[in-house]
Motif scaffolding. Structure first.
Motif, short mmCIF file in Angstrom:
data_model
loop_
_atom_site.label_atom_id
_atom_site.label_comp_id
_atom_site.label_asym_id
_atom_site.label_seq_id
_atom_site.Cartn_x
_atom_site.Cartn_y
_atom_site.Cartn_z
N UNK A 123 10.37 -16.84 5.24
CA UNK A 123 10.96 -15.61 4.75
C UNK A 123 9.92 -14.66 4.18
N UNK A 124 8.85 -15.22 3.63
CA UNK A 124 7.77 -14.37 3.14
C UNK A 124 7.19 -13.53 4.27
N UNK A 130 6.68 -18.63 19.77
CA UNK A 130 7.97 -18.50 19.11
C UNK A 130 7.93 -17.77 17.78
N UNK A 131 6.91 -18.07 16.98
CA UNK A 131 6.88 -17.59 15.59
C UNK A 131 6.93 -16.07 15.45
N UNK A 148 13.87 -10.85 13.33
CA UNK A 148 14.61 -10.80 12.07
C UNK A 148 14.24 -9.58 11.24
N UNK A 149 12.95 -9.22 11.27
CA UNK A 149 12.52 -8.02 10.54
C UNK A 149 13.14 -6.78 11.17
N UNK A 174 16.28 -18.58 14.18
CA UNK A 174 16.54 -19.31 12.95
C UNK A 174 15.22 -19.67 12.29
N UNK A 175 15.21 -19.50 10.99
CA UNK A 175 14.00 -19.70 10.20
C UNK A 175 14.33 -20.74 9.13
#
Ligand SMILES: [Zn+2]
Length: 351
Positions: free
Chosen positions: A70-71, A94-95, A102-103, A129-130
């Protein structure tokens, strides 16, 4: 009165092939987006292709993230607001794609996906999903505005990332069965078209399993095409159902119990062997699934995933608790049934 309506959101430009990273500028220009892009990447992909990508754009700001957290999302959101980004370009495995997705959703902008590895179907879908503490945070965002997948770049990614992408697609078999089951038992909305597309994608991959080999650009091509059509199936369904069933719940649970042991695709592949057995017993296709995974060098046992037998059993017996998604796991698989399932399928080795 008939008042049903549906929205299908798809990527506008999907460019796949040898050297197509050079066509990113054009693929983006054709979208007529407003504002400047912000490039979201991680260190290795940035080194690999960052300059080639930036050279086609007007000196964009780049934010490099280290982890899927989330950071990282917050940092991307902050930079995007600072530079007033009109859209995001995600370059990486993926990352960076999950983070950018999401951002972008948070600041209500679009994003363009430039995968450097074919490791999971999130590269073309709006799903992500994180990990968040002990659980996962999943969102259903819009799919990318465009996907630019350079098979020359992807073919050079570590082989296990490609086999993970393959396994993620093979797992569509069980995801679709769970979807049908949920439709029948719980009246979950279902699309025959999306289900057929998803199953056909898995079939195509299994049929081509023999030609999926390391360092072959053609393999990258087969996998990317499959990931694209899997993503399209999710877009048509308006949910991740066509590509995510009990095998995904099993994998998410394994992430909690034994974090960072194996890749997402590899975990869902093994999950798919198990849940296929739960669906159809010994007469089902679990052997075909295991055989396909095995032939592309994807793990088929707890050992190969690097987790213990007990961890597999714990994941299988508790996976139903994860989220409100009805699957073959129902209200839970009891330990004896889990032991039998995992033993018969050879996932665990118990005397
Ligand atoms: Zn997946």
């Amino acid at each position: 009165m008939f008042d049903k309506s549906t929205w299908i959101k798809l990527p506008r430009n999907v460019v796949v092939g040898h050297g197509v990273i050079e066509e990113l500028g054009q693929a983006v220009a054709e979208l007529h987006l407003h504002g400047d892009p912000l490039v979201v990447t991680s260190p290795t992909p940035n080194e690999l292709a960052g300059d080639r990508l930036r050279a086609q754009l007007d000196d964009p700001t780049t934010v490099t993230i280290e982890s899927a957290s989330f950071d990282s999302i917050e940092r991307v959101v902050e930079v995007a607001r600072d530079v007033d980004a009109g859209y995001l370009i995600a370059l990486g495995g993926g990352k960076p794609i999950d983070i950018a997705k999401m951002a972008a959703d948070e600041i209500d902008r679009g994003f363009v996906s430039v995968p450097t590895a074919a490791s999971h179907d999130g590269i073309v879908s709006g799903r992500s999903s994180i990990p968040e503490g002990d659980s996962r945070h999943s969102i259903a965002a819009d799919p990318p505005l465009a996907v630019v997948a350079d098979t020359e770049v992807i073919a050079r990614a570590p082989w296990e990332l490609t086999t993970a992408g393959c396994a993620d697609i093979i797992s569509n078999y069980t995801a679709v069965q769970d979807w049908r089951l949920a439709h029948r038992l719980k009246n979950v909305e279902y699309s025959e078209y999306a289900a057929a597309l998803s199953e056909m994608t898995a079939e195509m991959l299994v049929d081509n399993a023999a030609s999926i080999r390391p360092n072959l650009e053609e393999s990258a091509w087969i996998v990317v095409k499959a990931l694209v059509s899997s993503g399209v199936a999710m877009s048509i369904a308006g949910s991740s159902r066509p590509a995510s069933g009990a095998e995904h719940l099993f994998s998410h649970q394994l992430d909690r119990i034994a974090p960072n042991k194996a890749l997402h695709g590899h975990q869902v592949g093994v999950g798919s062997i198990l849940t296929e057995y739960l669906h159809s017993g010994d007469g089902g296709r679990w052997r075909a699934i295991r055989q396909a995974l095995d032939s592309i060098d994807a793990p088929t046992t707890a050992d190969e995933l690097g987790v213990s037998d007990d961890e597999v059993l714990e994941a299988l017996t508790t996976a139903h608790e994860i989220r409100d998604r009805y699957t073959i796991l129902g209200n839970g698989v009891d330990l004896d049934a889990a032991v039998e399932t995992a033993t018969v399928t050879g996932v665990i080795d118990r005397e």
